[in-house]
Design a protein around this motif. Structure first.
Motif, PDB file in Angstrom:
ATOM      1  N   ILE A 130      39.174  35.510  40.286  1.00 40.69           N
ATOM      2  CA  ILE A 130      38.351  34.631  40.626  1.00 40.69           C
ATOM      3  C   ILE A 130      38.274  33.899  41.943  1.00 40.69           C
ATOM      4  CG2 ILE A 130      36.185  33.134  39.622  1.00 40.69           C
ATOM      5  CD1 ILE A 130      37.487  34.336  36.866  1.00 40.69           C
ATOM      6  N   LYS A 131      37.974  34.244  42.335  1.00 42.27           N
ATOM      7  CA  LYS A 131      37.844  33.250  43.910  1.00 42.27           C
ATOM      8  C   LYS A 131      38.025  31.961  43.620  1.00 42.27           C
ATOM      9  CE  LYS A 131      36.251  33.503  48.848  1.00 42.27           C
ATOM     10  NZ  LYS A 131      36.019  31.621  48.705  1.00 42.27           N
ATOM     11  N   PHE A 132      37.243  31.020  43.092  1.00 42.69           N
ATOM     12  CA  PHE A 132      36.848  29.532  42.601  1.00 42.69           C
ATOM     13  C   PHE A 132      38.402  29.331  42.305  1.00 42.69           C
ATOM     14  CE2 PHE A 132      35.516  29.915  39.005  1.00 42.69           C
ATOM     15  CZ  PHE A 132      36.275  28.840  38.126  1.00 42.69           C
ATOM     16  N   GLN A 133      38.630  29.930  41.013  1.00 42.47           N
ATOM     17  CA  GLN A 133      40.131  29.958  40.931  1.00 42.47           C
ATOM     18  C   GLN A 133      41.271  29.860  41.784  1.00 42.47           C
ATOM     19  OE1 GLN A 133      40.417  32.027  37.384  1.00 42.47           O
ATOM     20  NE2 GLN A 133      39.219  30.907  36.508  1.00 42.47           N
ATOM     21  N   ALA A 134      41.161  30.894  42.640  1.00 44.38           N
ATOM     22  CA  ALA A 134      42.362  31.105  43.387  1.00 44.38           C
ATOM     23  C   ALA A 134      41.994  29.498  44.261  1.00 44.38           C
ATOM     24  CB  ALA A 134      42.357  32.275  43.906  1.00 44.38           C
ATOM     25  N   ALA A 176      35.193  17.853  32.568  1.00 51.25           N
ATOM     26  CA  ALA A 176      36.190  16.462  32.710  1.00 51.25           C
ATOM     27  C   ALA A 176      36.528  15.776  31.218  1.00 51.25           C
ATOM     28  CB  ALA A 176      34.876  14.946  33.060  1.00 51.25           C
ATOM     29  N   ILE A 177      36.135  16.064  30.258  1.00 49.39           N
ATOM     30  CA  ILE A 177      35.805  15.941  29.000  1.00 49.39           C
ATOM     31  C   ILE A 177      36.857  16.297  28.087  1.00 49.39           C
ATOM     32  CG2 ILE A 177      35.075  16.177  26.267  1.00 49.39           C
ATOM     33  CD1 ILE A 177      32.431  15.350  27.708  1.00 49.39           C
ATOM     34  N   SER A 178      37.434  17.409  28.909  1.00 46.63           N
ATOM     35  CA  SER A 178      38.452  18.860  27.891  1.00 46.63           C
ATOM     36  C   SER A 178      39.630  18.419  28.685  1.00 46.63           C
ATOM     37  CB  SER A 178      38.285  19.946  28.339  1.00 46.63           C
ATOM     38  OG  SER A 178      39.339  21.193  28.334  1.00 46.63           O
ATOM     39  N   PRO A 229      34.380  29.209  32.581  1.00 48.73           N
ATOM     40  CA  PRO A 229      35.096  29.607  33.134  1.00 48.73           C
ATOM     41  C   PRO A 229      35.293  28.476  34.558  1.00 48.73           C
ATOM     42  CG  PRO A 229      33.176  30.992  33.396  1.00 48.73           C
ATOM     43  CD  PRO A 229      33.258  29.343  32.679  1.00 48.73           C
ATOM     44  N   TYR A 230      34.898  27.529  34.104  1.00 52.93           N
ATOM     45  CA  TYR A 230      35.983  26.034  34.611  1.00 52.93           C
ATOM     46  C   TYR A 230      36.792  25.678  33.966  1.00 52.93           C
ATOM     47  CZ  TYR A 230      31.716  26.768  38.522  1.00 52.93           C
ATOM     48  OH  TYR A 230      30.849  27.609  38.848  1.00 52.93           O
ATOM     49  N   SER A 231      36.494  25.101  32.496  1.00 53.67           N
ATOM     50  CA  SER A 231      37.471  24.216  32.249  1.00 53.67           C
ATOM     51  C   SER A 231      38.809  25.617  31.093  1.00 53.67           C
ATOM     52  CB  SER A 231      36.800  23.509  30.546  1.00 53.67           C
ATOM     53  OG  SER A 231      36.002  24.790  29.955  1.00 53.67           O
ATOM     54  N   ILE A 232      38.395  26.417  31.586  1.00 55.36           N
ATOM     55  CA  ILE A 232      39.561  27.172  31.400  1.00 55.36           C
ATOM     56  C   ILE A 232      40.514  27.067  31.735  1.00 55.36           C
ATOM     57  CG2 ILE A 232      39.425  29.750  32.630  1.00 55.36           C
ATOM     58  CD1 ILE A 232      39.480  31.075  29.555  1.00 55.36           C
ATOM     59  N   LEU A 233      41.231  26.554  32.899  1.00 53.46           N
ATOM     60  CA  LEU A 233      41.578  25.950  33.477  1.00 53.46           C
ATOM     61  C   LEU A 233      42.039  24.497  33.235  1.00 53.46           C
ATOM     62  CD1 LEU A 233      40.723  26.930  37.340  1.00 53.46           C
ATOM     63  CD2 LEU A 233      41.757  28.474  35.716  1.00 53.46           C
ATOM     64  N   GLU A 274      31.481  38.338  35.349  1.00 60.06           N
ATOM     65  CA  GLU A 274      32.569  38.900  36.471  1.00 60.06           C
ATOM     66  C   GLU A 274      33.588  37.550  35.344  1.00 60.06           C
ATOM     67  OE1 GLU A 274      33.369  41.474  37.773  1.00 60.06           O
ATOM     68  OE2 GLU A 274      31.459  42.054  37.190  1.00 60.06           O
ATOM     69  N   LEU A 275      32.511  36.339  35.760  1.00 61.92           N
ATOM     70  CA  LEU A 275      33.908  34.996  35.437  1.00 61.92           C
ATOM     71  C   LEU A 275      34.843  35.219  34.316  1.00 61.92           C
ATOM     72  CD1 LEU A 275      32.271  32.315  37.053  1.00 61.92           C
ATOM     73  CD2 LEU A 275      33.763  33.305  38.514  1.00 61.92           C
ATOM     74  N   ILE A 276      33.671  35.673  33.317  1.00 63.00           N
ATOM     75  CA  ILE A 276      35.018  35.930  31.888  1.00 63.00           C
ATOM     76  C   ILE A 276      35.658  36.802  31.880  1.00 63.00           C
ATOM     77  CG2 ILE A 276      34.408  35.967  29.221  1.00 63.00           C
ATOM     78  CD1 ILE A 276      31.688  34.982  29.503  1.00 63.00           C
ATOM     79  N   ASP A 277      35.234  37.811  32.296  1.00 62.02           N
ATOM     80  CA  ASP A 277      36.349  38.854  31.894  1.00 62.02           C
ATOM     81  C   ASP A 277      37.845  39.021  33.118  1.00 62.02           C
ATOM     82  OD1 ASP A 277      34.521  40.628  31.065  1.00 62.02           O
ATOM     83  OD2 ASP A 277      34.288  41.793  32.696  1.00 62.02           O
ATOM     84  N   GLY A 278      37.044  37.978  34.017  1.00 59.55           N
ATOM     85  CA  GLY A 278      38.919  37.180  35.143  1.00 59.55           C
ATOM     86  C   GLY A 278      39.407  36.387  34.362  1.00 59.55           C
TER      87      GLY A 278
END
Length: 808
Positions: A748-752, A371-373, A296-300, A236-240
Motif C-alpha cells: 500500500i503506497k500511502f503506508q509506505a 486520532a482516537i485509536s 487501512p489507516y488506523s491499522i498502523l 486492495e487496501l484490506i488485502d495489503g
C-alpha cells in the motif's frame, strides 16, 4: 575566569504532579505483586476482546459528511448512486471483439453474477445485458428505440449483426463499450447500507466476492477481467494490510536487537518488550470495546503504540542502569527511575496525545478514528511504561554487563558526542542557529509547491504497478468516459426540471465547464433534449435546440435515461467527466461551478454541489485545506502550553518548539519534492511527528535543567546531559525510525509514504533536539555567574570534566 551559568528556567516541581508522583511511588512499590496481577488480568481480558477486531471500511467514513456539498450529496444519495459509489467491471475479449457469441455469453454471466452480489443497487446496474440500456434512432416512421440486446438473441450471425447495429445506435461506444470494440463493462452502483437491515456494506467482503465470483471464475487466456471503483480500492487496501503482521514481527525483532545492543541486558530488554506489547494489546482491546474496527489507516497505530512505548522505556533502562551504577539495589534503582521520569514522561506522553487528538478537528471519519485509536495507545503507554515497567524492573533489575556498559558510557564520551555537546558553547551555538534558520528558509522554499489532494492518476493509495492501477489505466486508455466523475445538481421545484430556463442553464454551464482544462465532456438532460427534439422532427437540424414549448420538452423528458432525472424531477444531475482527479483539476471545476451558480441561480433553478467520486474528493480537499493550518496551530499551541506549565518559561518553550517547527516545514518540502499532496493519507503525519518529536526536547531539557539547578555552567551541564539522556534520546529516535521504516515495504503506497515521512520526522526531530535546542538555550536563556562554591573545576579533557560534573 569562570564560565557563566545559564540559570534554571523554572521553579522546582512542587505541585500536583509531584505530590501525585510521591503517592503513586509509595502505592506501587508497596503492592508490587498486586500491581502485576491487575495488569495480567486486564491484559488477558483485553486480549480476548481484541480478537474480535475486524477490518472496517466505509465510503461515508472517507468523506467529510459535515461539508455543505457532501451534506447535499447525502440528501440526494438515492438519486446519485449510479454516479458516485460505483464499480466498473470490464470484460475484455483478448482474441477478438465483443461481437462474438462466446464473449457475449461470458458478459451475460458476469452481468448476472454481479447482479446477485450483496450490496449492489440492482435497479441502477447498466450493461449491454440490462434492459435499461437502449438504442434509439430517427427513421421515416419516426423515433424508434429498443433494448441493445435484441429480442430473441441466440448468438447467431444475424443476431450478432443486429447487436452490432444496436450498439452503434445506442451511443454507448466509449461508455459501456470500449472505443476499439474489444471490451465491454458492467456499471455497478452500490448501496452504502442494506435497505432491509440498515447494516453497512462490508467492502472487504464485497471486494472478495468480485475476485472469487468474477475474476477467478471468468478470467482466462481468452477473457480478461478488470475491476475499478472505490469498493475495489478498499478491498486492495484490506488485502495489503494482511502482511502488516509480518512487518510488526520484523519491527519487534529489529527493536529487540537494537534495545539489547544499547542496554547490554537481556532481562531489561525482554521486560521492556513485554510492557510495550501489553500496551498494544490494551490499545486494540479498548478500540474494540468502543465499537471501532481496523481500517487501512488506523491499522498502523499499533506500530506507533509499540514504537512510542519502546522509546519512552529506553529512558527507564538508562535511569535504572545509572542508579545501579551509583550503588542502588534493584528496588531503589527502580524507584529512582520512576521518580526521575514520572513528571517529564507524563508531560511528554501528554504532548504525544495532543498531537494525535488535534486530528479530531478534521471531521473525516477515518482521520478521527485514527486520532482516537492513537490517543488510546498513548494513554495505555502511560500505564504500562510509568507503572508496570518500574515495578517489573524492581524484580529483574539490570545485569552486571549493563552496569559495566553504563560505567563505560559515563567515563568516556566519544568524539562525536563531544562535538554535539559543543553546541551549547557560544560560537558553535551561533553557527548552529544560523544553519537552522537556513534550513527553515530552504523548507519554506521547497514547500511552496505543496498542493492539497491527489497528484497522480488512478488510486494514489496504491503503487503505480498495482493490479488496480493497471486496470484503471486500461479504462482511461480504451474508454472515452473517464472514471473520474463530477456531478453538479440542478435543484428545482417539483417537476421543475422540464422548464426551459433549467435546460438552458445546463447548456450554459456545459459551455463554461468544457473550457476548463481537465474536463473531458459533460452530460445532462439538456443533451438528451437536443437529440429527442430533433428526432421527433425527422432529424431536421433546425430542431436541434431546446424548445420553449413545455409539451415538446415533456416528450424529451420521457426519453431521457432515469439516472439523469431525479425523483420527482426536482433534482437533475449534471455530469462532468474529467481527465483525472488531480487537485488543480478539481479546484478549477469547483470554482467554475460556484461562479456560475452565483450568476445564474434563480427561483426556478439552483446549481449546487456536489456528487460523483471526483466531486466528493474535491469537497474533501477543501476540508483538508481549511483544517490543515488550524490543526497545526492547535497542536503547536497546546504543546507550547504544556511546555509552559512544565518548565515555567517562554524561552525554554521556544527552545523546544522551534526545532519541531523546522522539521514540520522540511517535511512539507519533502512531500512536495516526492510529489505527495496533503490528503487524508498524509495529513496525519505532520501532527504525529510534532506530538512524538516533542518527547526528545522534554527529556533533554529536563536533564539539562537538573544539572543547571546544581550550579553547573551550561556547557558542562549539556556535556553531562549528552553523556546520559542525550545518548538515550538518540537511541530513541533510531528506535522510532526503525519502527516505522519497515512500512516502506508495504504494498500500500500511502503506508509506505507515511513510513518514509515519519522516519524523516523522528530522526530530524532527534537531531534538532540534540543540536539546535542547546544552541538556542545558549542564546536565549539568561546567564549569571556561578558562586565560587558551586563553580566546577576545569580540565582539558571532556571526559574528565564530565566525571567532575557527575561527582558534583
Amino acid at each position: 575566569m569562570s564560565e557563566t551559568t545559564v540559570t534554571s528556567a523554572r521553579a522546582p516541581h512542587g505541585g500536583l504532579l509531584k505530590r501525585l508522583e510521591r503517592r503513586l511511588e509509595g502505592a506501587l512499590f508497596r503492592h508490587r505483586a498486586a500491581t502485576v496481577a491487575v495488569f495480567a488480568l486486564l491484559t488477558v481480558w483485553l486480549g480476548w476482546v481484541a480478537l474480535g477486531l475486524r477490518p472496517d471500511a466505509s465510503f461515508e467514513k472517507m468523506i467529510p459528511t459535515h461539508h455543505p456539498a457532501i451534506a447535499n450529496y447525502l440528501a440526494h444519495e438515492d438519486n446519485l448512486r449510479g454516479l458516485s459509489n460505483v464499480v466498473r467491471v470490464v470484460v475484455e475479449n483478448r482474441k477478438g471483439d465483443i461481437f462474438d457469441p462466446g464473449f457475449q455469453e461470458v458478459l451475460r454471466k458476469v452481468n448476472d453474477e454481479v447482479f446477485y452480489i450483496p450490496g449492489v443497487d440492482r435497479a441502477g446496474m447498466r450493461s449491454l445485458w440490462t434492459p435499461n440500456v437502449m438504442w434509439g434512432e430517427v427513421t421515416a416512421e419516426g423515433f424508434e428505440a429498443g433494448p441493445v440486446i435484441p429480442d430473441g438473441y441466440d448468438g447467431s450471425p444475424r443476431a450478432l449483426e443486429q447487436l452490432r447495429a444496436n450498439v452503434f445506435r445506442s451511443g454507448e461506444v466509449g461508455t459501456l463499450v470500449a472505443n476499439d470494440l474489444r471490451s465491454a463493462l458492467v456499471l455497478v452502483p452500490l448501496m452504502e447500507r442494506n435497505p432491509e437491515t440498515g447494516e453497512r456494506l462490508d467492502y472487504g467482503r464485497f471486494a472478495t466476492d468480485l475476485e472469487e465470483r468474477i475474476r477467478a471464475r471468468y478470467e482466462n487466456e481468452a477473457v480478461g477481467i478488470r475491476i475499478v471503483g472505490f469498493a475495489k480500492v478498499i478491498g486492495e487496501l484490506i488485502d495489503g494490510a494482511v502482511p502488516i503482521l509480518g512487518y510488526f514481527l520484523l519491527t519487534l525483532v529489529l527493536t529487540a536487537a537494537l534495545l539489547f545492543w544499547y542496554s547490554r541486558c537481556l532481562r531489561s530488554t525482554l521486560t521492556t518488550l513485554v510492557c510495550c506489547l501489553i500496551a498494544v494489546v490494551w490499545q486494540l482491546g479498548i478500540v474494540r470495546l468502543l465499537g471501532y474496527g481496523l481500517d487501512p489507516y488506523s491499522i498502523l497505530v499499533p506500530f506507533l503504540t509499540f514504537a512510542i512505548g519502546i522509546s519512552h522505556a529506553v529512558q527507564n533502562i538508562n535511569a535504572t542502569a545509572n542508579a545501579a551504577l551509583d550503588g542502588a539495589d534493584r528496588v531503589e534503582a527502580a524507584k529512582r527511575s520512576f521518580r526521575s521520569l514520572f513528571v517529564a514522561g507524563t508531560v511528554a506522553l501528554l504532548c504525544d496525545a495532543v498531537g494525535f487528538a488535534t486530528l479530531l478537528v478534521i471531521r473525516i471519519g477515518v482521520i478521527q478514528e485514527l486520532a482516537i485509536s492513537a490517543s488510546i495507545g498513548v494513554a495505555v503507554i502511560i500505564f504500562s511504561k510509568m507503572f508496570l515497567l518500574p515495578v517489573l524492573m524492581s524484580w529483574t533489575g539490570v545485569s552486571p554487563a549493563a552496569v559495566a556498559h553504563a560505567r563505560r558510557r559515563r567515563d568516556h564520551l566519544p568524539w562525536l558526542w563531544q562535538q554535539v555537546a559543543r553546541c551549547a558553547q557560544p560560537r558553535p551555538a551561533v553557527v548552529v542557529t544560523l544553519a537552522g534558520a537556513a534550513l527553515l528558509a530552504l523548507g519554506y522554499w521547497g514547500a511552496r509547491d505543496l498542493q492539497i489532494g491527489d497528484l497522480d492518476p488512478g488510486a494514489p493509495e496504491l503503487r503505480t504497478d498495482s493490479r488496480y492501477n493497471r486496470d484503471a489505466a486500461f479504462l482511461v486508455e480504451h474508454y472515452a468516459t473517464s472514471t473520474d466523475v463530477f456531478v453538479v445538481m440542478a435543484e428545482t421545484p417539483p417537476q421543475g426540471c422540464r422548464d426551459y430556463q433549467v435546460l438552458a442553464g445546463m447548456d450554459l454551464l456545459a459551455a463554461e465547464l468544457e473550457r476548463v482544462p481537465g474536463v473531458q465532456r459533460t452530460v445532462s438532460m439538456s443533451d438528451f433534449a437536443y437529440r429527442v427534439l430533433a428526432g421527433n422532427n425527422e432529424g431536421n437540424p433546425k430542431w436541434y435546440a431546446i424548445s420553449r414549448n413545455k409539451y415538446a420538452l415533456g416528450g424529451a423528458f420521457q426519453k431521457t435515461p432515469k439516472e439523469y432525472i431525479g425523483n420527482g424531477c426536482a433534482m437533475t444531475p449534471f455530469v462532468v467527466y474529467l481527465n483525472d482527479h488531480k487537485a488543480a483539476t478539481l479546484s478549477a471545476v469547483m470554482a467554475t461551478v460556484r461562479d456560475f451558480a452565483a450568476r445564474h441561480d434563480s427561483d426556478k433553478v439552483r446549481f449546487t454541489l456536489v456528487g460523483g467520486n471526483a466531486g466528493i474528493e474535491a469537497a474533501t480537499n477543501e476540508v483538508i485545506r481549511d483544517a490543515e493550518r488550524t490543526m497545526l496551530m492547535l497542536v503547536y499551541a497546546i504543546v507550547a502550553l504544556l511546555l509552559l506549565i512544565e518548565f515555567r518559561s517562554l524561552r525554554v518553550t521556544i527552545c523546544i518548539v522551534v526545532p519541531l517547527y523546522i522539521t514540520s516545514v522540511l517535511c512539507e518540502a519533502i512531500m512536495a519534492w516526492m510529489g505527495l499532496g496533503v490528503k487524508v493519507a498524509t495529513l496525519p503525519v505532520i501532527a504525529l511527528g510534532v506530538g512524538i518529536g516533542v518527547d526528545y526536547g522534554i527529556y533533554i531539557y529536563n536533564r539539562l535543567q537538573s544539572c543547571l539547578d546544581r550550579g553547573l555552567p551550561l556547557a558542562e551541564a549539556y556535556l553531562l546531559t549528552v553523556a546520559t539522556t542525550g545518548r538515550a534520546v538518540a537511541f530513541t529516535g533510531l528506535t522510532l525510525a526503525v519502527g516505522v521504516l519497515t512500512w516502506i515495504g508495504s504494498d500500500i503506497k500511502f503506508q509506505a509514504d507515511m513510513g518514509l515521512l515519519l522516519t524523516f520526522m523522528f530522526l530530524w526531530n532527534m537531531v534538532g533536539a540534540l543540536v539546535l535546542l542547546p544552541a538556542l538555550a545558549r542564546l536565549l536563556l539568561p546567564a549569571t555567574r556561578p558562586a565560587a562554591a558551586t563553580a566546577t573545576p576545569r580540565h582539558p579533557e571532556p571526559h574528565l570534566r564530565l566525571a567532575d560534573a557527575q561527582r558534583s
